[in-house]
Enzyme design. Structure first.
Site, mmCIF file in Angstrom:
data_model
loop_
_atom_site.group_PDB
_atom_site.id
_atom_site.type_symbol
_atom_site.label_atom_id
_atom_site.label_comp_id
_atom_site.label_asym_id
_atom_site.label_seq_id
_atom_site.Cartn_x
_atom_site.Cartn_y
_atom_site.Cartn_z
ATOM 1 N N ALA A 30 -53.961 -12.390 15.388
ATOM 2 C CA ALA A 30 -53.691 -12.741 16.864
ATOM 3 C C ALA A 30 -54.465 -14.082 17.019
ATOM 4 O O ALA A 30 -54.749 -14.195 18.221
ATOM 5 C CB ALA A 30 -54.424 -11.727 17.619
ATOM 6 N N GLY A 31 -54.413 -15.093 16.131
ATOM 7 C CA GLY A 31 -54.872 -16.445 16.159
ATOM 8 C C GLY A 31 -53.758 -17.222 16.857
ATOM 9 O O GLY A 31 -52.899 -16.856 17.706
ATOM 10 N N GLY A 36 -50.124 -16.644 15.554
ATOM 11 C CA GLY A 36 -49.881 -15.105 16.124
ATOM 12 C C GLY A 36 -49.602 -14.988 17.383
ATOM 13 O O GLY A 36 -48.745 -14.382 17.846
ATOM 14 N N ARG A 94 -52.642 -26.784 1.844
ATOM 15 C CA ARG A 94 -52.384 -25.339 1.863
ATOM 16 C C ARG A 94 -52.864 -24.633 0.744
ATOM 17 O O ARG A 94 -53.380 -23.412 0.767
ATOM 18 C CB ARG A 94 -50.901 -25.075 2.285
ATOM 19 N N ASN A 115 -56.656 -15.976 1.371
ATOM 20 C CA ASN A 115 -55.568 -15.666 1.878
ATOM 21 C C ASN A 115 -54.814 -14.505 1.015
ATOM 22 O O ASN A 115 -54.043 -13.644 1.563
ATOM 23 C CB ASN A 115 -54.436 -16.532 2.483
ATOM 24 N N VAL A 122 -45.989 -15.843 7.037
ATOM 25 C CA VAL A 122 -46.351 -17.196 7.594
ATOM 26 C C VAL A 122 -47.573 -17.800 6.860
ATOM 27 O O VAL A 122 -47.735 -18.894 6.900
ATOM 28 C CB VAL A 122 -46.287 -17.116 9.173
ATOM 29 N N ASN A 137 -50.331 -19.082 4.684
ATOM 30 C CA ASN A 137 -50.276 -20.200 3.699
ATOM 31 C C ASN A 137 -51.287 -19.895 2.281
ATOM 32 O O ASN A 137 -51.952 -19.061 2.782
ATOM 33 C CB ASN A 137 -50.506 -21.529 3.959
ATOM 34 N N ARG A 148 -39.318 -30.307 12.046
ATOM 35 C CA ARG A 148 -40.173 -31.563 12.098
ATOM 36 C C ARG A 148 -39.169 -32.821 11.742
ATOM 37 O O ARG A 148 -39.321 -33.707 12.553
ATOM 38 C CB ARG A 148 -41.162 -31.720 11.183
ATOM 39 N N HIS A 206 -43.081 -25.158 0.389
ATOM 40 C CA HIS A 206 -43.906 -25.619 1.553
ATOM 41 C C HIS A 206 -45.117 -26.267 1.341
ATOM 42 O O HIS A 206 -46.269 -26.007 1.466
ATOM 43 C CB HIS A 206 -44.376 -24.263 2.470
HETATM 44 N N1 APR Z 1 -55.918 -8.650 9.344
HETATM 45 C C1 APR Z 1 -55.425 -8.973 10.513
HETATM 46 N N2 APR Z 1 -55.722 -9.840 11.097
HETATM 47 C C2 APR Z 1 -56.594 -11.027 10.105
HETATM 48 C C3 APR Z 1 -57.078 -10.562 8.966
HETATM 49 C C4 APR Z 1 -56.648 -9.281 8.537
HETATM 50 N N3 APR Z 1 -57.201 -8.641 7.401
HETATM 51 N N4 APR Z 1 -57.723 -11.559 8.321
HETATM 52 C C5 APR Z 1 -57.821 -12.492 9.401
HETATM 53 N N5 APR Z 1 -57.176 -12.168 10.387
HETATM 54 C C6 APR Z 1 -56.772 -12.870 11.580
HETATM 55 C C7 APR Z 1 -57.953 -13.831 12.053
HETATM 56 O O1 APR Z 1 -58.980 -12.711 12.766
HETATM 57 C C8 APR Z 1 -57.587 -14.589 12.983
HETATM 58 O O2 APR Z 1 -57.438 -14.024 14.515
HETATM 59 O O3 APR Z 1 -55.889 -13.787 11.265
HETATM 60 C C9 APR Z 1 -56.040 -14.693 12.510
HETATM 61 C C10 APR Z 1 -55.852 -16.165 12.107
HETATM 62 O O4 APR Z 1 -55.618 -16.997 13.201
HETATM 63 P P1 APR Z 1 -56.249 -18.552 13.362
HETATM 64 O O5 APR Z 1 -57.398 -18.645 12.549
HETATM 65 O O6 APR Z 1 -55.924 -19.030 14.654
HETATM 66 O O7 APR Z 1 -55.081 -19.288 12.055
HETATM 67 P P2 APR Z 1 -53.672 -19.657 12.496
HETATM 68 O O8 APR Z 1 -53.665 -21.118 13.026
HETATM 69 O O9 APR Z 1 -52.976 -18.643 13.472
HETATM 70 O O10 APR Z 1 -52.930 -19.753 10.930
HETATM 71 C C11 APR Z 1 -52.990 -18.646 10.377
HETATM 72 O O11 APR Z 1 -50.724 -19.079 9.418
HETATM 73 O O12 APR Z 1 -49.864 -21.261 9.324
HETATM 74 C C12 APR Z 1 -50.602 -20.227 8.787
HETATM 75 O O13 APR Z 1 -51.907 -21.961 7.362
HETATM 76 C C13 APR Z 1 -51.818 -20.897 8.560
HETATM 77 O O14 APR Z 1 -52.633 -19.312 6.783
HETATM 78 C C14 APR Z 1 -52.869 -19.688 8.271
HETATM 79 C C15 APR Z 1 -51.890 -18.649 9.113
#
Ligand code: APR
Length: 310
Positions: free
Chosen positions: A10-11, A14, A88, A95, A118, A120, A151, A175
């Site tokens: 939910a970052g 998400g 990445r 990840n 999604v 990386n 893009r 990618h």
């Molecule tokens: N289960 C659920 N959520 C998780 C877990 C897990 N095991 N581990 C991490 N998260 C959550 C984090 O708590 C965070 O809210 O994943 C979210 C990631 O959000 P951001 O840090 O804002 O990252 P974001 O920019 O959304 O990118 C996420 O997508 O585009 C790719 O390279 C990017 O790998 C990255 C991913």
């Protein structure tokens, strides 16, 4: 609604994906994260925007997987994003474990879902999701090409001062920095851009596309999320509505384009069954060479996965 999509993570990516899915009235959305309160708060905030945005999608924020049961699509954005100076590929160690753990939970509750990855480094994370889920190859798809092509399209429209709606573009391969934008198959109102721009300008736009992610990381000190969310929602929409759009996606290749046992970006038809067809287009020798170079980069990441204990 009778369609349900779970978004894991939910970052930035998400939450924006959840917003776009709901605002397009495509499906109910379950937003899940390990951080307590964040998915609940974001889902509630989006729910309170619904009367103004005029949609009836139900948004739920949770920390455990029961609520994800029976999802049609699960979008995995969980993981860490890039920081300035990182590629990445630097994210692989963290990840891979996250994507594996998430996939195990997802398949328990939604064994029939279509997985869109999604996180990386994308192509390697597709392998993790594919192997962990045991799903058939038509139900594990990576989001990269739609974003990279968007893009490229945005840069073409800026360069020629035309509507983005007139632009089409194809970006194949992994990618990463080795991705392969295809100017011959990139058009404005059906006219290849090779007829509309000098080679120098095309090279500059190709280069900017290849580094499009890094350009944004430099500004934000984290990775992009508006365009990535738009890209994954276009894929989800094509599946949910069985639109059968042709989109460049990372899919499992078994001989197509001469590659085996490898996830890589190629044009596919996306419909209710997920990947319904892989479309093989003719490439020049130079394009083939560039795709081979990209495949080598994906292969070495895949090999790196083997030595990781995740
Ligand atoms: N289960 C659920 N959520 C998780 C877990 C897990 N095991 N581990 C991490 N998260 C959550 C984090 O708590 C965070 O809210 O994943 C979210 C990631 O959000 P951001 O840090 O804002 O990252 P974001 O920019 O959304 O990118 C996420 O997508 O585009 C790719 O390279 C990017 O790998 C990255 C991913």
């Amino acid at each position: 609604m009778d369609r349900k999509v779970t978004v894991v993570g939910a970052g930035n990516v998400g939450a924006t994906t959840a917003q776009r899915l709901a605002e397009k009235d495509l499906c109910d959305v379950v937003l899940i994260d390990i951080v307590e309160g964040v998915p609940q708060g974001k889902a509630l905030d989006l729910t309170e925007a619904a009367p103004i945005e005029k949609h009836d999608a139900k948004l739920t924020g949770v920390n455990s997987y029961e609520a994800t049961e029976g999802s049609n699509i699960v979008i995995i954005t969980a993981g860490v994003p890039r920081k300035p100076g990182m590629s990445r590929d630097d994210l692989i160690g963290t990840n891979a474990g996250i994507v594996k753990g998430v996939t195990q939970q997802v398949v328990k509750y939604s064994p029939q879902c279509i997985l869109i990855v999604v996180s990386n480094p994308l192509d390697a994370m597709c392998h993790v999701a594919f192997e962990t889920s045991g799903f058939p190859k038509n139900r594990v798809i990576g989001m990269a090409g739609v974003l990279d092509s968007a893009r490229f399209r945005a840069f073409i429209a800026m360069e020629l001062d035309v509507s983005v709606e007139n632009t089409h573009a194809f970006v194949l391969g992994g990618h990463g920095d080795t991705m392969v934008p295809l100017p011959r198959y990139s058009t404005v109102a059906g006219i290849p851009i090779t007829e509309l721009m000098t080679q120098d300008r095309i090279d500059a736009l190709v280069d900017r596309t290849r580094n499009g992610g890094a350009e944004i990381v430099k500004f934000l000190t984290t990775s992009a999320y508006y365009a990535p969310a738009s890209a994954v929602v276009e894929m989800a929409e094509s599946i949910l509505k069985d639109k059968k759009k042709i989109l460049p996606c990372a899919v499992y290749l078994q001989g197509e384009y001469g590659f085996n046992d490898l996830f890589m970006g190629v044009p596919v038809k996306l419909g209710a069954k997920g990947v319904e067809e892989i479309i093989e287009i003719k490439l020049t020798d130079e394009e083939k060479k560039a795709l081979q170079h990209s495949a080598d980069a994906v292969q070495s990441l895949k090999d790196a996965l083997k030595s990781l204990k995740y």
